[in-house]
Design a protein around this motif. Structure first.
Motif, PDB file in Angstrom:
ATOM      1  N   UNK A   1      -1.438  -7.080  -3.868  1.00  0.00           N
ATOM      2  CA  UNK A   1      -2.016  -6.046  -4.733  1.00  0.00           C
ATOM      3  C   UNK A   1      -3.540  -6.092  -4.630  1.00  0.00           C
ATOM      4  N   UNK A   2      -4.076  -7.304  -4.663  1.00  0.00           N
ATOM      5  CA  UNK A   2      -5.535  -7.438  -4.581  1.00  0.00           C
ATOM      6  C   UNK A   2      -6.056  -6.850  -3.268  1.00  0.00           C
ATOM      7  N   UNK A   3      -5.379  -7.155  -2.160  1.00  0.00           N
ATOM      8  CA  UNK A   3      -5.846  -6.654  -0.866  1.00  0.00           C
ATOM      9  C   UNK A   3      -5.834  -5.131  -0.841  1.00  0.00           C
ATOM     10  N   UNK A   4      -4.788  -4.566  -1.431  1.00  0.00           N
ATOM     11  CA  UNK A   4      -4.654  -3.111  -1.435  1.00  0.00           C
ATOM     12  C   UNK A   4      -5.808  -2.467  -2.208  1.00  0.00           C
ATOM     13  N   UNK A   5      -6.111  -2.996  -3.382  1.00  0.00           N
ATOM     14  CA  UNK A   5      -7.151  -2.335  -4.174  1.00  0.00           C
ATOM     15  C   UNK A   5      -8.556  -2.667  -3.684  1.00  0.00           C
ATOM     16  N   UNK A   6      -8.745  -3.895  -3.218  1.00  0.00           N
ATOM     17  CA  UNK A   6     -10.047  -4.225  -2.644  1.00  0.00           C
ATOM     18  C   UNK A   6     -10.269  -3.347  -1.407  1.00  0.00           C
ATOM     19  N   UNK A   7      -9.162  -2.962  -0.769  1.00  0.00           N
ATOM     20  CA  UNK A   7      -9.243  -2.076   0.392  1.00  0.00           C
ATOM     21  C   UNK A   7      -9.463  -0.622   0.022  1.00  0.00           C
ATOM     22  N   UNK A   8      -9.637  -0.348  -1.259  1.00  0.00           N
ATOM     23  CA  UNK A   8     -10.013   1.006  -1.643  1.00  0.00           C
ATOM     24  C   UNK A   8      -8.858   1.957  -1.905  1.00  0.00           C
ATOM     25  N   UNK A   9      -7.631   1.441  -1.941  1.00  0.00           N
ATOM     26  CA  UNK A   9      -6.505   2.316  -2.248  1.00  0.00           C
ATOM     27  C   UNK A   9      -6.453   2.496  -3.762  1.00  0.00           C
ATOM     28  N   UNK A  10      -6.306   3.740  -4.192  1.00  0.00           N
ATOM     29  CA  UNK A  10      -6.264   3.972  -5.637  1.00  0.00           C
ATOM     30  C   UNK A  10      -4.927   3.524  -6.190  1.00  0.00           C
ATOM     31  N   UNK A  11      -4.984   2.728  -7.245  1.00  0.00           N
ATOM     32  CA  UNK A  11      -3.747   2.207  -7.825  1.00  0.00           C
ATOM     33  C   UNK A  11      -2.962   3.342  -8.476  1.00  0.00           C
ATOM     34  N   UNK A  12      -3.614   4.475  -8.688  1.00  0.00           N
ATOM     35  CA  UNK A  12      -2.926   5.620  -9.287  1.00  0.00           C
ATOM     36  C   UNK A  12      -2.190   6.454  -8.254  1.00  0.00           C
TER      37      UNK A  12
ATOM     38  N   UNK B   1       0.827  -1.201   0.000  1.00  0.00           N
ATOM     39  CA  UNK B   1       0.000   0.000   0.000  1.00  0.00           C
ATOM     40  C   UNK B   1       0.868   1.261   0.000  1.00  0.00           C
ATOM     41  N   UNK B   2       1.917   1.243   0.812  1.00  0.00           N
ATOM     42  CA  UNK B   2       2.753   2.442   0.911  1.00  0.00           C
ATOM     43  C   UNK B   2       3.340   2.819  -0.445  1.00  0.00           C
ATOM     44  N   UNK B   3       3.816   1.830  -1.182  1.00  0.00           N
ATOM     45  CA  UNK B   3       4.399   2.199  -2.482  1.00  0.00           C
ATOM     46  C   UNK B   3       3.313   2.518  -3.502  1.00  0.00           C
ATOM     47  N   UNK B   4       2.180   1.851  -3.380  1.00  0.00           N
ATOM     48  CA  UNK B   4       1.076   2.162  -4.297  1.00  0.00           C
ATOM     49  C   UNK B   4       0.596   3.607  -4.068  1.00  0.00           C
ATOM     50  N   UNK B   5       0.657   4.050  -2.822  1.00  0.00           N
ATOM     51  CA  UNK B   5       0.225   5.420  -2.511  1.00  0.00           C
ATOM     52  C   UNK B   5       1.010   6.459  -3.310  1.00  0.00           C
ATOM     53  N   UNK B   6       2.257   6.153  -3.659  1.00  0.00           N
ATOM     54  CA  UNK B   6       3.001   7.105  -4.485  1.00  0.00           C
ATOM     55  C   UNK B   6       3.077   6.610  -5.924  1.00  0.00           C
ATOM     56  N   UNK B   7       2.083   5.834  -6.305  1.00  0.00           N
ATOM     57  CA  UNK B   7       1.997   5.409  -7.701  1.00  0.00           C
ATOM     58  C   UNK B   7       3.003   4.342  -8.085  1.00  0.00           C
ATOM     59  N   UNK B   8       3.611   3.689  -7.090  1.00  0.00           N
ATOM     60  CA  UNK B   8       4.589   2.643  -7.379  1.00  0.00           C
ATOM     61  C   UNK B   8       4.001   1.264  -7.221  1.00  0.00           C
ATOM     62  N   UNK B   9       4.866   0.273  -7.245  1.00  0.00           N
ATOM     63  CA  UNK B   9       4.428  -1.094  -6.999  1.00  0.00           C
ATOM     64  C   UNK B   9       5.653  -1.879  -6.541  1.00  0.00           C
TER      65      UNK B   9
ATOM     66  N   UNK C   1       3.284  14.220   3.522  1.00  0.00           N
ATOM     67  CA  UNK C   1       4.159  14.280   2.339  1.00  0.00           C
ATOM     68  C   UNK C   1       3.870  13.114   1.410  1.00  0.00           C
ATOM     69  N   UNK C   2       3.584  11.953   2.010  1.00  0.00           N
ATOM     70  CA  UNK C   2       3.296  10.782   1.182  1.00  0.00           C
ATOM     71  C   UNK C   2       2.105  11.061   0.259  1.00  0.00           C
ATOM     72  N   UNK C   3       1.029  11.555   0.825  1.00  0.00           N
ATOM     73  CA  UNK C   3      -0.153  11.817  -0.003  1.00  0.00           C
ATOM     74  C   UNK C   3       0.144  12.904  -1.032  1.00  0.00           C
ATOM     75  N   UNK C   4       0.910  13.919  -0.601  1.00  0.00           N
ATOM     76  CA  UNK C   4       1.239  14.995  -1.543  1.00  0.00           C
ATOM     77  C   UNK C   4       2.007  14.431  -2.735  1.00  0.00           C
ATOM     78  N   UNK C   5       3.006  13.603  -2.445  1.00  0.00           N
ATOM     79  CA  UNK C   5       3.792  13.008  -3.531  1.00  0.00           C
ATOM     80  C   UNK C   5       2.895  12.122  -4.399  1.00  0.00           C
ATOM     81  N   UNK C   6       2.008  11.399  -3.746  1.00  0.00           N
ATOM     82  CA  UNK C   6       1.139  10.495  -4.488  1.00  0.00           C
ATOM     83  C   UNK C   6       0.197  11.236  -5.419  1.00  0.00           C
TER      84      UNK C   6
END
Ligand SMILES: Nc1ncnc2c1ncn2[C@@H]1O[C@H](COP(=O)(O)OP(=O)(O)OP(=O)(O)O)[C@@H](O)[C@H]1O
Ligand SMILES: Nc1ncnc2c1ncn2[C@@H]1O[C@H](COP(=O)(O)OP(=O)(O)OP(=O)(O)O)[C@@H](O)[C@H]1O
Ligand SMILES: O[C@@H]1[C@@H](O)[C@H](O)OC[C@H]1O
Ligand SMILES: [Mg+2]
Ligand SMILES: [Mg+2]
Lengths: 312, 340, 515, 309
Positions: free
Chosen positions: D243-254, D51-59, D183-188
Motif C-alpha cells: 500500500x505504501x509503495x502504491x501511494x508513494x508512487x502517486x496512485x490516488x487511494x480514491x 495498484x490495480x485494485x486501488x485504481x478502482x477504489x479497492x484494496x 475501462x479501468x480508469x473509467x471505472x475508477x
C-alpha cells in the motif's frame, strides 16, 4: 436511521448466534455450562479490543479508517507498564498521550487533507517506533490495586467499565457532535456545506480514537500485568474486523459503536468456539476468515432484502 | 492434535502445549518432537496430550489458556507470543493449581516454571567465538531477531557486552533478520554494498540466509556465529561452498519435550517445582558429524539440533520425530532433568 | 432603476449601509479555469435578487464564495458590512444568518429527513442531550409549517425522489429564517406546483426583510420573482437591472442574440417502428406500452417521479424489468445489460452529467470514446489514430471546447460543453434509438438551443428519440407525440407539437383521463 | 496530472538516493543499487496488483497469504526439480489467480466491501496454507525452488530485474494502450458513469482482483527463488508495504489515477530509505519513526498539489 438500526441489529444477531454456538460447543465438550470463570475471562480479555473497536468505529463512521490504533495501543502499553507502578497519576498521562497521538492523526487528516488510510499507515510506523523507544524490552508492571479496580480476575469489575463505555457512546450519540459524525460519514462535502465544521469534528473523532486506544492499553496491561512494545499490532486487523462484523458501513454514516462492541465480543467467542469444537488449530484462521465474510454477507443480504421490500 | 474429551480417563494426566506461532521450521520441529514424545512410553500411557497454536496474537493465546483452565488440564506447556502478555492468565492457572511450564519464549510470571537455555550466554558465547577467531580485531555485523521479545533482547545484550569489551572490534551494522532466513538474506543483501570488509557476523537466527547473501555478493566469507540451521551447518561442514568457519549454537526444539517431562514429573510429584536451565548444544566447523550435527539430505531451514547427544544427553530423539512427529521405533523416552 | 451600467454594483452602492451581501474584485480559479475574474455583486435586505448567466458564467462559484464554502483567490466579501473574506467556513457564515441551498443538493443521504432538518439545531432534553424521540415530531412540525405533508420525516434521505430531496433541502434553508437566503437553481428539479410553493415562501421571506438571492435558467421564473437581476458572463459582472426583457437578458448573458426559443418541428416520423414496448413493469412502472418510430421524437411527460426514470433505465438495460417485452425493428430482444443495449443500438444520455455521465478528471477524448472502445481496437489495443479521428470529427460537429485539444480534462469545461461531451459519446455509437433524459437540465439558453437543433437533426437522420424533460414546455414544442405518465402507466397520448404546456400538465394531474 | 505525480515519485527516489550518496559514500554505487533494485522488485510485484485494485477504489489485504500459499505450492509441486518447474509455476500463479477471482467475485457480485472480502480471504488462505502443509511439515514441504528459478538473481544484471521490467512494460501497456486500461480508469473515476457507458464494471473489477492475486503469487515465486525455500509468514511484510509503495508512487487511494512507473519509483524509494537508515546504523525504533515521517512527507507533497485542482 432505520437502515442504521437494521445494520446494527445484524451485529447483535451475529453476537447472539456466536454466543449460542459457544454455549453449545462448550457444554457438549465439557458436559456443563460455562462457569463464572469463563465469563469473567472472556470479559477481561475482550475489554481492550472493545475499546479499540469503539474508537475504530467512530473513525469508520466518518468514512475513515485508523490503522495507527496498533501503534497507539503499543505506545500507551509501553508507557503504562513502565510508569504507572510509580504513580497512578501516570494513567492520566497515558490517556492524554493516546489522545494526543489521535489528535495528530486528526490534524493530518482534517487539515493536511491526506487520506485517513495513508495518514494512519505512516503514523502507525511512527508510534510503533516510539513504543519501541519507550520499552525496548517487554516487562514493566501495574499495581495490584489498579488491576483489582479495572479487570479484577475474581469479580466482574470489567462490567462496570463496559457499561461506562456503552453509556459514553449513548451520550455521545445524543449530542450534536454525535449527529455531526454521522453527517460527515454520510457525505462530507455536503455536511460541510450545511454548516458542519467537518475538520474540527474529524480532529475530535481521531483524538477520541486515540483516547480509546489509550484506554485499551490500560486494560491490556491490567489483564496481562505487564507490557510489550508490540502489544498493539494485532488490534489493527481485529478492530477492523469487529467494526465490520458489528455492521458499521465502511463508506461511513451507518452503524453504531455498540455494533462494534458486539462484533468484538463475537470475534472473541469465535476463538473459543474453534477451541472447543476441536478444529485443527492450523485451520483456525480459515474459519475466522469465513466468519468475517459470512457475517458481512448476511448484513448485505438483509439490507438488500429490506431495500427490495421498500421498493415493492 | 485435538483437545482431549472431557471425561477424565483414569490415571492419565492432561498436559496441553500452547504455542504462539509456527512461523518457522524451529516451531514445527518443536511441536513434532512434542507429539512424538506423547506417542511414546511413558507418556503414551500416562499423559493425554493436546496442542494449540494461537498465532502471534496474545489475546488468542490468552483465550486458549483460559479455555484450557476451564477444561481442567493438569499442566500447560507454553511457548509464549509475549513474555509479558500472558502473565495475567498464567496467574489464574497457577491459582487453580495447574502446573505451568514455559520454554523458549518464556512467560515472566514467576508462579510458572521455565525451561530454557541461558539466552544471555547464548549471545555472549557466539560473540566471544568471533572475537577469539579474529584475535580481537575486525569489523563485525549483528543480525538480530524479532525486536521486543525476550530471547532477542537477552541474546543481543550478551553479544553487545562482549563486543564492547573488545575495543579492536567494530560493530559496523546492526539490523534485524526476524529469525527468518529469507528476511535475513534480503536485509543482508541490501546492507552489504554499503559496508566495508566484514570479518565477523553474529546472527541470532536466519544464519544460512546471511551466508547466502555474502556468497551472492561475492564477498569474502567472514567468521560466523549463528543458530543451528541445517543450512548453516552445511556450510560449516563444507557440504556447501565456501566452507564457513563458524560456531553454531542451537536453541534446541526439544525444549518442548523437556517441558513436557517437567510438567509430568511435577504433577506426579516426582520432581520439585523448579525451573530448569539446560546447556545449549554447541557445534563448530571442526566437529561437524553428518547424521548427527548436520544432515546433508534435510533442508537448509531444518534445525539440526533436534536431539541432544553424548553421555549426559538430556534427551535422545530420532530424526522422524523431528521431521514428521512420529514416535521413535520401539523406545521408551528417557528425559534426564538432571539432579535437582 | 434607470442606470444601465457595466459599472460594478459594489461601486455604485458603496457607502450604503443597507447592503446584505457584497462581493468585490473576486477572482477564483479551478486549476486552469478562471471561474470568477474581478467579479462583483451586491444585494440588499428585503429584495429578491436573481443571478443570471449561461452555464459556467460563475454563478455557483460566486455563491460558494459568498457562503464560505470556498475561498476567493482575491477580493473581498462582506455580510451586512462585516468583512468575512478570511474565515472560509460555511458554519461561520450560517451564524451570521446566511443560508444556502446548493445546486448539487447537499442532503446527507444516510440521515433521515428529520436529522437533515435538525442537524445543527436538534431538540434537546435534560443535560442538553439530543432528544431523539423528539426529532420526528419536530421535523413534522417544520415540514407542516411549510405545507409539506407527503414526506415522512423518518425516511432516509437517499430513498427520496430528487424533487422530494429538493423540497427538504429548501425547507432546511428556509426554516432557519435566515437573513440572507441563497438558492442555486432551486427549481431545476421541481414540478410547476412546487415552484409556486417556493415562490410564495421566497416572497414571504423578502417581505419579512430578508435578502433572497437565487439563480435559474428559466426566464419566466426570474421575470415573475425577481426584484432585481444581475447578469454574469465569463466570471464577471455584466449588469444589474430592475427590469430586463428576455431578449435583452440573453444578449447580455451570451453576448449574442437569438431568434425564437424553439426550432420549428419540420421532420415527419417514418412508418417503421424502431422500438416497441409491451406491458413493461419495472420499478414504478406498472404496465407501459409504447411504440417509437424511426425519425420520431417521442416525448415522455407527467409529474416528476411517475416512473419516467424507470422507463429509460429499463430500456437501457440498467435496471431489471419485472415483466414485459421489448421489440426492436420487429424482433423481440432481451436487454439485460447496458452492453446489450449499446450493441442493440440504444443510447442513454442521463440528466445528471457529473454523477452519471462524465469521468471528470479524464480527457475529452477518453470521455467521448468510452462507449465505443470495442469498435476501435485490434486485439484489445486501442487504435489511437482511429480514435483521434472519430473523436475529432464529433467534437467539431458539436463545436465542443472551442477547438482546443481533446487531451484536456473534462472538468476544465463549462457545464454546457460537458453536456455536449456526453451527447458526443452517444452519437459516436451510431445508436438508432436515443433515450434523452432531461438533457437540458441546468443548461443555458445558448446551449439549449444547440441541443434542440441537434435533436431535430438526429430525428431527421432517421433516429428514434425518446425525450424526457423536467421542463414541460420543451416537450410541448419539440416532440412529434407525447406520452403522459401517471403512477407508472401511460395516462394520455397527445399528438405533437402540443405547443401548449398546459395541456400536458392537465393530462398529468387529471384523474382517469382515458379510462 | 497523474504524470506529474509520477515525476514527483521519481523525484523522491532520486532525492533519497542523492542524500544517501552524499551522507554515505558508496550508497549509490552500482553494486548497492543493484541490490536495492532486486529487493525493491519484490515490493514492485505485489504493488502492481495492489495498484490495480486501488485504481478502482479497492484494496487487497489478502496479499500476504496468497503470496505465501503460492510460494509453498511452487516448492511442493516442483519438488525442486527443474523439469517440473513450468508446471509448478503455472500452478502457483493459478492459485493466485483463483484466490484473486474469489476476491473479485465477492467484491463485484456479492457486494462485500473490499476490506472485508480480502481480509477474510487472507484468513482463509492462511488457514488453508497452514492446514494443508501441516504447518509446513508435509513430506514435500522441505523442497527447494528449482535451480533455474534460483538463478534469477545471478549476474551483474540479474534476470529478476528483467522480469520486473517486463512487469512494468505489461502494466504500462495494459493501462495506457488497451481498451481494458481505458475501462479501468473509467471505472475508477466514476463506476456509475462507466456502467452507463456499457463498461462491464463487474467484469473489470473481477479481472483486476484476479490479476492482483497473480501478482501476489508472482512475488511469492520470486521470493522462494531468492531464498531457496518458503517459510511461513513470508508475505506478512508486504501488506502495508504494498500500500505504501502504491501511494508513494502517486496512485490516488480514491481510485482512477496513477501509473505503474510511479509505483516502481515508490518501491525503490521505500527500499532506499530503509537501506540508508540501516547503513547509517539508525536503531530500529528510529528507523520505524523516520520511515513513517518520510511517507508523510511524500504524501504532503502530493497533498499540496491536490489543493490546486
Ligand atoms: N470544482 C471545480 N473544478 C473545476 N472547475 C470548476 C469547478 N467548479 C466550477 N468549475 C468551472 O468554473 C466555471 C464556472 O462554474 P460555475 O459552476 O460557477 O458556473 P455556473 O454559472 O454556476 O454554471 P451553471 O449554470 O451550469 O450552474 C465553469 O467553467 C466550471 O466548469
Ligand atoms: N433520526 C430520527 N428521525 C426520526 N425519528 C427518530 C430518529 N432517531 C430516532 N427516532 C425515533 O426515536 C426513537 C428512539 O430512538 P433511539 O433512542 O432508539 O435511537 P437509537 O436508534 O438507539 O440510536 P443508536 O442506535 O445510535 O444509539 C426511535 O424509536 C425512533 O422512532
Ligand atoms: O528461539 C527462537 C525460536 O523462538 C524461533 O521460533 O526460532 C529461532 C529460535 O532461535
Ligand atoms: Mg440504539
Ligand atoms: Mg451553477
Amino acid at each position: 436511521m432505520r437502515e442504521a438500526l437494521r445494520r446494527v441489529s445484524i451485529g447483535y444477531l451475529v453476537l447472539a448466534a456466536t454466543a449460542v454456538a459457544y454455549l453449545v460447543v462448550y457444554t457438549s465438550r465439557l458436559g456443563r455450562f460455562p462457569t463464572s470463570f469463563d465469563y469473567l475471562s472472556i470479559l477481561n480479555t475482550t475489554l481492550p479490543l472493545v475499546f479499540v473497536a469503539i474508537g475504530q468505529s467512530l473513525v469508520v463512521l466518518t468514512g475513515g479508517i485508523d490503522l495507527s490504533v496498533g501503534g497507539m495501543v503499543s505506545v500507551c502499553v509501553a508507557v503504562t507498564a513502565t510508569t504507572v507502578s510509580s504513580s497512578v497519576f501516570w494513567l492520566v498521562v497515558v490517556l492524554a498521550l493516546g489522545t494526543a497521538c489521535g489528535a495528530l492523526n486528526g490534524l493530518i487528516v482534517a487539515y493536511g487533507r491526506i487520506a485517513p488510510i495513508l495518514t494512519t499507515l505512516a503514523t502507525l510506523s511512527i508510534f510503533t517506533g516510539l513504543a519501541l523507544r519507550v520499552m525496548p524490552v517487554p516487562g514493566g508492571s501495574i499495581p495490584q490495586e489498579v488491576r483489582l479496580v479495572l479487570t479484577n480476575p475474581a469479580t466482574p469489575t470489567g462490567l462496570i467499565w463496559l457499561g461506562l463505555a456503552v453509556v459514553g457512546w449513548l451520550v455521545l450519540r445524543r449530542t450534536r457532535f454525535g449527529m455531526r459524525v454521522y453527517a460527515i460519514g454520510s457525505d462530507e462535502a455536503s455536511a460541510r456545506a450545511v454548516g458542519v465544521p467537518a475538520a474540527a469534528v474529524k480532529l475530535k473523532v481521531y483524538a477520541l480514537s486515540g483516547l480509546c486506544s489509550a484506554l485499551a492499553a490500560v486494560f491490556y496491561v491490567s489483564t496481562t500485568t505487564s507490557g510489550d512494545a508490540n502489544a498493539g499490532n494485532p488490534f489493527i486487523l481485529t478492530s477492523i474486523a469487529s467494526v465490520v462484523v458489528g455492521g458499521v458501513a465502511f463508506a461511513g454514516g451507518r452503524g453504531s459503536a455498540l455494533g462494534a462492541v458486539a462484533g468484538a465480543v463475537a470475534l472473541t467467542l469465535v476463538i473459543d468456539i474453534l477451541f472447543f469444537s476441536g478444529i485443527d488449530p492450523l485451520y483456525q484462521s480459515l474459519f475466522q476468515g469465513l466468519f468475517l465474510v459470512v457475517a458481512v454477507l448476511l448484513g448485505t443480504v438483509a439490507a438488500l432484502a429490506a431495500r427490495r421490500r421498500r421498493q415493492a | 492434535a485435538t483437545p482431549a474429551a472431557s471425561g477424565k480417563k483414569a490415571g492419565k494426566i492432561k498436559i496441553a502445549l500452547s504455542n504462539s506461532f509456527i512461523g518457522n521450521q524451529w516451531r514445527v520441529e518443536m511441536e513434532n518432537v512434542y507429539k512424538a514424545a506423547c506417542a511414546m512410553p511413558p507418556y503414551v500411557d500416562q499423559v493425554e496430550c493436546s496442542v494449540f497454536n494461537a498465532g502471534n496474537d496474545v489475546s488468542t493465546q490468552s483465550r486458549q489458556i483460559s479455555n484450557l483452565i476451564s477444561q481442567g488440564v493438569d499442566a500447560i506447556v507454553i511457548n509464549a507470543a509475549s513474555t509479558s502478555g500472558l502473565n495475567g492468565v498464567v496467574q489464574q492457572a497457577c491459582d487453580r493449581g495447574i502446573v505451568v511450564v514455559s520454554f523458549d519464549n518464556i512467560v515472566d510470571n514467576k508462579c510458572g516454571l521455565t525451561v530454557n537455555t541461558d539466552q544471555i550466554k547464548f549471545g555472549q558465547q557466539l560473540a566471544q567465538f568471533i572475537v577469539d577467531e579474529l584475535n580481537g580485531q575486525g569489523n563485525v555485523i549483528m543480525v538480530t531477531g524479532v525486536a521486543g521479545t525476550g530471547a532477542d533482547n537477552d541474546r543481543n545484550k550478551g553479544a553487545k557486552d562482549v563486543f564492547a569489551a573488545n575495543p579492536g572490534i567494530k560493530v559496523v551494522s546492526t539490523y534485524t533478520g526476524m529469525w527468518d532466513s529469507a528476511t535475513a538474506q534480503r536485509a543482508t543483501s541490501a546492507q552489504l554494498p554499503n559496508l566495508p570488509e566484514i570479518h565477523g557476523v553474529w546472527v541470532s537466527g536466519g544464519t544460512d540466509g546471511v551466508i547466502k547473501a555474502f556468497v551472492a555478493a561475492k564477498r569474502p566469507m567472514p567468521v560466523v556465529g549463528g543458530e543451528a540451521e541445517n543450512g548453516f551447518r552445511k556450510f560449516m561442514a563444507g557440504l556447501l561452498t565456501p566452507k564457513v568457519n563458524g560456531m553454531s549454537i542451537g536453541q534446541p526444539p526439544f525444549l518442548s519435550v523437556i517441558s513436557l517431562e517437567l510438567a509430568r514429573a511435577v504433577v506426579k510429584g516426582e520432581h520439585p517445582k523448579e525451573s530448569i536451565t539446560i546447556p545449549f548444544p554447541v557445534a563448530t566447523s571442526d566437529n561437524m558429524v553428518p547424521g548427527e550435527t548436520v544432515f546433508p539430505d534435510l533442508p537448509d531451514s531444518f534445525f539440526a539440533d533436534f536431539t541432544d547427544s553424548g553421555p549426559n544427553a538430556t534427551v535422545i530423539l530420532c530424526q522422524e520425530a523431528a521431521t514428521d512427529g512420529t514416535p521413535c521405533p520401539g523406545k521408551t523416552l528417557d528425559v534426564n532433568l538432571g539432579t535437582p | 432603476m434607470t442606470e444601465t451600467s457595466s459599472m460594478a454594483p459594489a461601486q455604485q452602492e458603496s457607502g450604503s449601509q443597507t447592503l446584505a451581501v457584497r462581493a468585490s474584485g473576486v477572482d477564483r480559479a479551478f486549476g486552469g479555469v478562471q471561474a470568477l475574474r474581478d467579479a462583483s455583486f451586491a444585494a440588499r435586505p428585503g429584495e429578491i435578487h436573481a443571478l443570471a448567466g449561461e452555464n459556467g458564467a460563475g454563478k455557483s462559484t460566486l455563491i460558494k464564495v459568498l457562503c464560505g464554502l470556498i475561498k476567493a483567490d482575491r477580493g473581498t466579501v462582506e455580510i451586512f458590512g462585516t468583512e468575512v473574506s478570511r474565515v472560509v467556513e460555511p458554519a461561520a457564515r450560517r451564524r451570521m444568518g446566511v443560508a444556502t441551498a446548493f445546486q448539487e443538493l447537499s442532503l446527507l443521504p444516510d440521515l433521515t429527513v428529520a436529522e437533515n432538518l435538525l442537524l445543527e439545531n436538534p431538540p434537546r432534553g435534560r443535560l442538553g442531550l439530543v432528544k431523539r424521540r423528539g426529532l420526528g415530531p419536530a421535523a413534522e412540525e417544520i415540514l407542516g409549517r411549510y405545507g409539506v405533508d407527503d414526506i415522512d420525516p423518518r425516511a432516509t434521505a437517499a430513498d427520496l425522489s430528487v424533487a422530494q430531496r429538493q423540497v427538504v433541502e429548501l425547507v432546511r434553508v428556509l426554516a432557519g429564517e435566515p437573513r440572507v437566503v441563497i438558492l442555486d437553481e432551486p427549481t431545476a428539479a421541481l414540478a410547476d406546483r412546487q415552484v409556486e410553493w417556493l415562490a410564495g415562501h421566497m416572497r414571504q421571506l423578502r417581505d419579512a426583510g430578508s435578502c433572497v438571492i437565487f439563480t435559474s435558467h428559466r426566464w419566466r421564473e426570474i421575470e415573475a420573482l425577481a426584484d432585481r437581476v444581475t447578469v454574469f458572463r465569463n466570471g464577471t459582472h455584466v449588469a444589474t437591472r430592475d427590469t430586463l426583457s428576455e431578449a435583452e437578458a440573453v444578449t447580455l448573458m451570451s453576448g449574442r442574440s437569438f431568434a425564437g426559443a424553439y426550432p420549428e418541428l419540420t421532420t415527419v416520423p417514418q412508418r417503421e417502428s424502431a422500438l416497441r414496448v409491451k406491458g413493461l413493469h419495472s420499478g414504478r412502472l406498472h404496465g407501459v406500452d409504447l411504440d417509437l418510430r424511426r425519425g420520431e421524437i417521442l416525448g415522455v411527460g407527467g409529474l416528476a417521479g411517475q416512473g419516467q426514470r424507470d422507463l429509460f433505465l429499463t430500456l437501457f438495460g440498467a435496471q431489471k424489468a419485472r415483466q414485459g417485452t421489448i421489440t426492436l425493428d420487429g424482433k423481440a430482444v432481451a436487454i439485460r445489460s447496458t452492453k446489450d443495449a449499446i450493441r442493440a443500438g440504444i443510447a442513454y444520455v442521463p440528466e445528471d452529467r457529473k454523477a452519471e455521465g462524465l469521468f471528470l478528471p479524464l480527457s475529452i477524448r477518453d470521455n467521448i470514446a468510452a462507449a465505443t472502445l470495442s469498435r476501435r481496437n485490434t486485439a484489445g489495443f486501442v487504435r489511437r489514430g482511429a480514435e483521434r479521428t472519430a473523436v475529432g470529427s464529433i467534437v467539431d460537429q458539436l463545436s465542443i471546447g472551442k477547438g482546443r485539444s481533446t487531451n484536456r480534462a473534462v472538468d476544465t469545461l463549462s457545464g454546457g460543453n460537458q453536456q455536449k461531451v456526453v451527447m458526443a459519446r452517444w452519437l459516436l455509437t451510431d445508436a438508432r434509438i436515443l433515450l434523452l433524459f432531461d438533457v437540458t437540465r441546468g443548461v443555458d439558453a445558448a446551449t439549449k438551443h444547440d441541443i434542440y437543433e441537434l435533436v431535430g437533426k438526429l430525428a431527421a437522420q432517421g433516429r428514434a428519440i425518446l425525450y424526457y424533460s423536467s421542463e414541460t414546455e420543451e416537450i410541448a414544442h419539440l416532440c412529434h407525440r407525447v406520452l403522459v405518465l401517471r403512477e407508472g402507466r401511460v395516462a394520455a397520448e397527445l399528438a405533437g407539437p402540443v405547443g401548449d404546456a398546459e395541456r400536458i400538465v392537465a393530462a398529468s394531474i387529471k384523474e382517469n383521463h382515458d379510462a | 496530472m497523474s504524470t506529474r505525480r509520477v515525476l514527483y515519485a521519481l523525484g523522491g527516489t532520486v532525492a533519497v538516493l542523492l542524500v544517501g550518496a552524499i551522507l554515505h559514500p558508496g550508497f549509490a554505487s552500482w553494486s548497492s543499487l543493484r541490490v536495492m533494485l532486486v529487493v525493491a522488485s519484490f515490493t514492485g510485484f505485489v504493488a502492481a496488483g495492489q495498484m490495480l485494485v486501488v485504481l478502482v477504489g479497492g484494496i487487497d489485504l489478502s496479499i500476504p497469504w496468497v503470496l505465501n500459499g503460492a510460494a509453498i505450492v511452487l516448492t511442493t509441486s516442483s519438488l525442486g526439480q527443474t523439469s517440473r518447474a513450468p508446471l509448478a509455476i503455472v500452478l502457483a500463479l493459478g492459485v493466485g489467480a483463483l484466490v484473486g477471482l474469489g476476491n473479485g467475485l465477492g467484491v463485484a457480485w456479492l457486494g462485500v466491501p473490499a476490506v472485508v472480502m480480502t481480509l477474510g480471504m487472507n484468513g482463509v488462505m492462511q488457514g488453508l496454507t497452514l492446514g494443508l502443509s501441516k504447518g509446513l511439515t508435509c513430506a514435500s514441504c522441505g523442497s527447494y525452488a528449482p535451480e533455474p528459478l534460483r538463478g534469477l538473481f545471478d549476474g551483474a544484471l540479474p534476470a529478476q530485474l528483467f522480469l520486473w521490467a517486463g512487469v512494468g512494460l505489461f502494466m504500462t501497456v495494459l493501462l495506457t494502450l488497451t481498451t481494458f486500461g481505458r475501462r479501468v480508469y473509467a471505472v475508477g473515476v466514476n463506476p456509475r458513469a462507466a456502467f452507463l457507458s456499457g463498461v462491464g464494471v463487474r467484469g473489470v473489477t473481477v479481472a483486476l482482483y484476479t490479476l492482483s492475486g497473480v501478482f501476489a503469487a508472482l512475488a511469492g515465486i520470486a521470493l522462494v527463488a531468492y531464498g531457496g525455500q518458503p517459510s511461513l509468514g513470508l508475505g506478512d511484510p508486504y501488506l502495508f508495504e504494498s500500500i505504501a509503495a502504491v501511494v508513494v508512487g502517486g496512485v490516488s487511494i480514491l481510485g482512477g489515477r496513477g501509473h505503474y512507473l510511479g509505483v516502481i519509483a515508490g518501491s525503490l524509494t521505500l527500499v532506499a530509505v530503509t537501506t540508508f537508515l540501516q547503513a547509517q546504523r539508525v536503531p530500529e525504533y528510529g528507523r520505524l519513526m523516520i520511515y513513517g515521517l518520510v511517507i508523510l512527507a511524500i504524501l504532503f507533497a502530493y497533498g499540496r498539489e491536490k489543493a490546486h485542482d
